[in-house]
Design an enzyme around this catalytic site. Structure first.
Site, PDB file in Angstrom:
ATOM      1  CD  GLU A  70      -4.538   9.381 -10.386  1.00  0.00           C
ATOM      2  OE1 GLU A  70      -3.823  10.020  -9.593  1.00  0.00           O
ATOM      3  OE2 GLU A  70      -4.793   8.169 -10.252  1.00  0.00           O
ATOM      4  CG  ASP A  90      -0.513  10.432  -9.281  1.00  0.00           C
ATOM      5  OD1 ASP A  90      -0.229   9.230  -9.251  1.00  0.00           O
ATOM      6  OD2 ASP A  90      -1.525  10.907  -8.717  1.00  0.00           O
ATOM      7  CB  ILE A  92      -2.871  12.179  -3.942  1.00  0.00           C
ATOM      8  CG1 ILE A  92      -3.241  13.565  -3.408  1.00  0.00           C
ATOM      9  CG2 ILE A  92      -2.567  11.245  -2.771  1.00  0.00           C
ATOM     10  CD1 ILE A  92      -4.421  13.570  -2.449  1.00  0.00           C
ATOM     11  CG  ASP A  93       1.859   7.699  -7.042  1.00  0.00           C
ATOM     12  OD1 ASP A  93       0.881   7.113  -7.566  1.00  0.00           O
ATOM     13  OD2 ASP A  93       2.977   7.194  -6.992  1.00  0.00           O
ATOM     14  CB  THR A  95      -5.322   7.424  -3.796  1.00  0.00           C
ATOM     15  OG1 THR A  95      -5.161   6.322  -4.683  1.00  0.00           O
ATOM     16  CG2 THR A  95      -5.133   8.718  -4.567  1.00  0.00           C
ATOM     17  CG  ASP A 195       0.492   5.945 -11.254  1.00  0.00           C
ATOM     18  OD1 ASP A 195      -0.194   5.085 -11.837  1.00  0.00           O
ATOM     19  OD2 ASP A 195       0.029   6.721 -10.393  1.00  0.00           O
TER      20      ASP A 195
HETATM   21  O1  LIP Z   1      -3.884   5.753  -7.760  1.00  0.00           O
HETATM   22  P1  LIP Z   1      -2.565   6.292  -7.283  1.00  0.00           P
HETATM   23  O2  LIP Z   1      -2.448   6.213  -5.813  1.00  0.00           O
HETATM   24  O3  LIP Z   1      -2.274   7.652  -7.847  1.00  0.00           O
HETATM   25  O4  LIP Z   1      -1.437   5.351  -7.938  1.00  0.00           O
HETATM   26  C1  LIP Z   1      -1.128   4.086  -7.397  1.00  0.00           C
HETATM   27  C2  LIP Z   1       0.211   3.660  -7.921  1.00  0.00           C
HETATM   28  O5  LIP Z   1       1.170   4.607  -7.535  1.00  0.00           O
HETATM   29  C3  LIP Z   1       0.585   2.288  -7.382  1.00  0.00           C
HETATM   30  O6  LIP Z   1       1.846   1.906  -7.875  1.00  0.00           O
HETATM   31  C4  LIP Z   1      -0.442   1.283  -7.808  1.00  0.00           C
HETATM   32  O7  LIP Z   1      -0.092   0.015  -7.304  1.00  0.00           O
HETATM   33  C5  LIP Z   1      -1.808   1.676  -7.277  1.00  0.00           C
HETATM   34  O8  LIP Z   1      -2.761   0.752  -7.753  1.00  0.00           O
HETATM   35  C6  LIP Z   1      -2.201   3.089  -7.738  1.00  0.00           C
HETATM   36  O9  LIP Z   1      -2.384   3.092  -9.125  1.00  0.00           O
HETATM   37 MG    MG Z   2      -0.609   7.455  -8.897  1.00  0.00          MG
END
Ligand code: LIP
Ligand code: MG
Length: 255
Positions: A70, A90, A92-93, A95, A195
């Site tokens: 990412e 990713d 940190i999924d 964030t 993601d």
């Molecule tokens: O940015 P991140 O926290 O890695 O990824 C997140 C996704 O996991 C989530 O499903 C989406 O709704 C957020 O907008 C964001 O994209």
């Molecule tokens: Mg993510």
């Protein structure tokens, strides 16, 4: 027969756990005195540190492997999947959850060869849950087998007022909840390949179904996905989605 990718998967689990410790450490900062902007700076710095930790550790053990991360893509690296062994990261999924200390934050590592995800690892850092899947060998959480829900009755009237809608704020954990049988389905338009790469295999290896929001085959670069416990529920949800398209993750970089 020996699994050629087992050592890579073992490394993914180990480095995801180490990355999770880094995320937990960053979250321990005293958030009561932290302004929103400093929390956003913290998550950005931690995102970059975690991705570098993962990529550096892989380069040392598997120097020919490629990466889609990412933060690397945000810094201008390409997001093209080749046939080469590729780590789809990713760091940190969730964030936004991190910024608000909402306790669903994951490290997500997918691994593809010949453009097919061979293993997926999602570490839910604050729950200390390690979700894993190896293609053809099942999906697990902390070593316990995962199985999707058997529900076929989709209580969906219209998605804008669907009963029992919940979201964890992280695609990776949303998909692990489907794989665990805690939720029947998850869909989203706007996600990125990093993601969902790991979560997609965890769902399918737990017996779930993946579709595009238009009902066709899922395309991890399309920024659209439906993950469900079975085709009945998946197709029921597809009927309700007012879909739209976004620029693909692998679209040519704007010059
Ligand atoms: O940015 P991140 O926290 O890695 O990824 C997140 C996704 O996991 C989530 O499903 C989406 O709704 C957020 O907008 C964001 O994209
Ligand atoms: Mg993510």
């Amino acid at each position: 027969m020996a699994d050629v990718w087992q050592s890579s998967m073992d490394h993914a689990v180990a480095v995801a756990r180490k990355a999770g410790e880094m995320v937990r450490g960053a979250l321990k900062d005293d958030r009561t005195v932290m302004t929103k902007s400093s929390a956003v700076d913290l998550v950005t710095q931690t995102d970059q540190k975690v991705e570098q930790l993962i990529i550096q550790s892989v380069k040392e053990k598997f120097p020919t492997h490629r990466f889609i991360g990412e933060e690397s893509v945000a810094a201008g690296e390409s997001c093209n999947l080749t046939d080469d062994p590729t780590w789809i990261i990713d760091p940190i999924d969730g964030t936004t959850n991190f910024v608000h200390a909402f306790p669903f934050v994951a490290v997500s590592i997918g691994f593809s060869v010949n453009k097919q995800v061979e293993f997926g690892v999602v570490y839910s850092c604050l729950e200390d849950k390690m979700f894993t899947a190896r293609r053809g060998r099942g999906a697990f959480c902390n070593g316990e087998p995962l199985q999707v829900s058997e529900q076929t009755d989709a209580l969906v009237t219209h998605l804008t007022c669907v009963f029992r809608v919940r979201g964890a704020g992280t695609a990776a954990i949303n998909m692990c909840l489907v794989a665990s049988g805690c939720a029947e389905a998850y869909y989203e338009i706007g996600i990125h390949v990093w993601d969902v790469a790991a979560g997609s295999l965890i769902v399918s290896e737990a017996g779930g179904v993946l579709l595009d929001v238009d009902g066709g085959d899922v395309d991890l670069m399309s920024r659209r996905i439906v993950a469900a416990n079975n085709r009945t529920i998946a197709e029921r949800i597809v009927k309700e989605i007012e879909s739209f398209t976004l620029q693909r993750d692998d679209a040519p970089l704007q010059s």
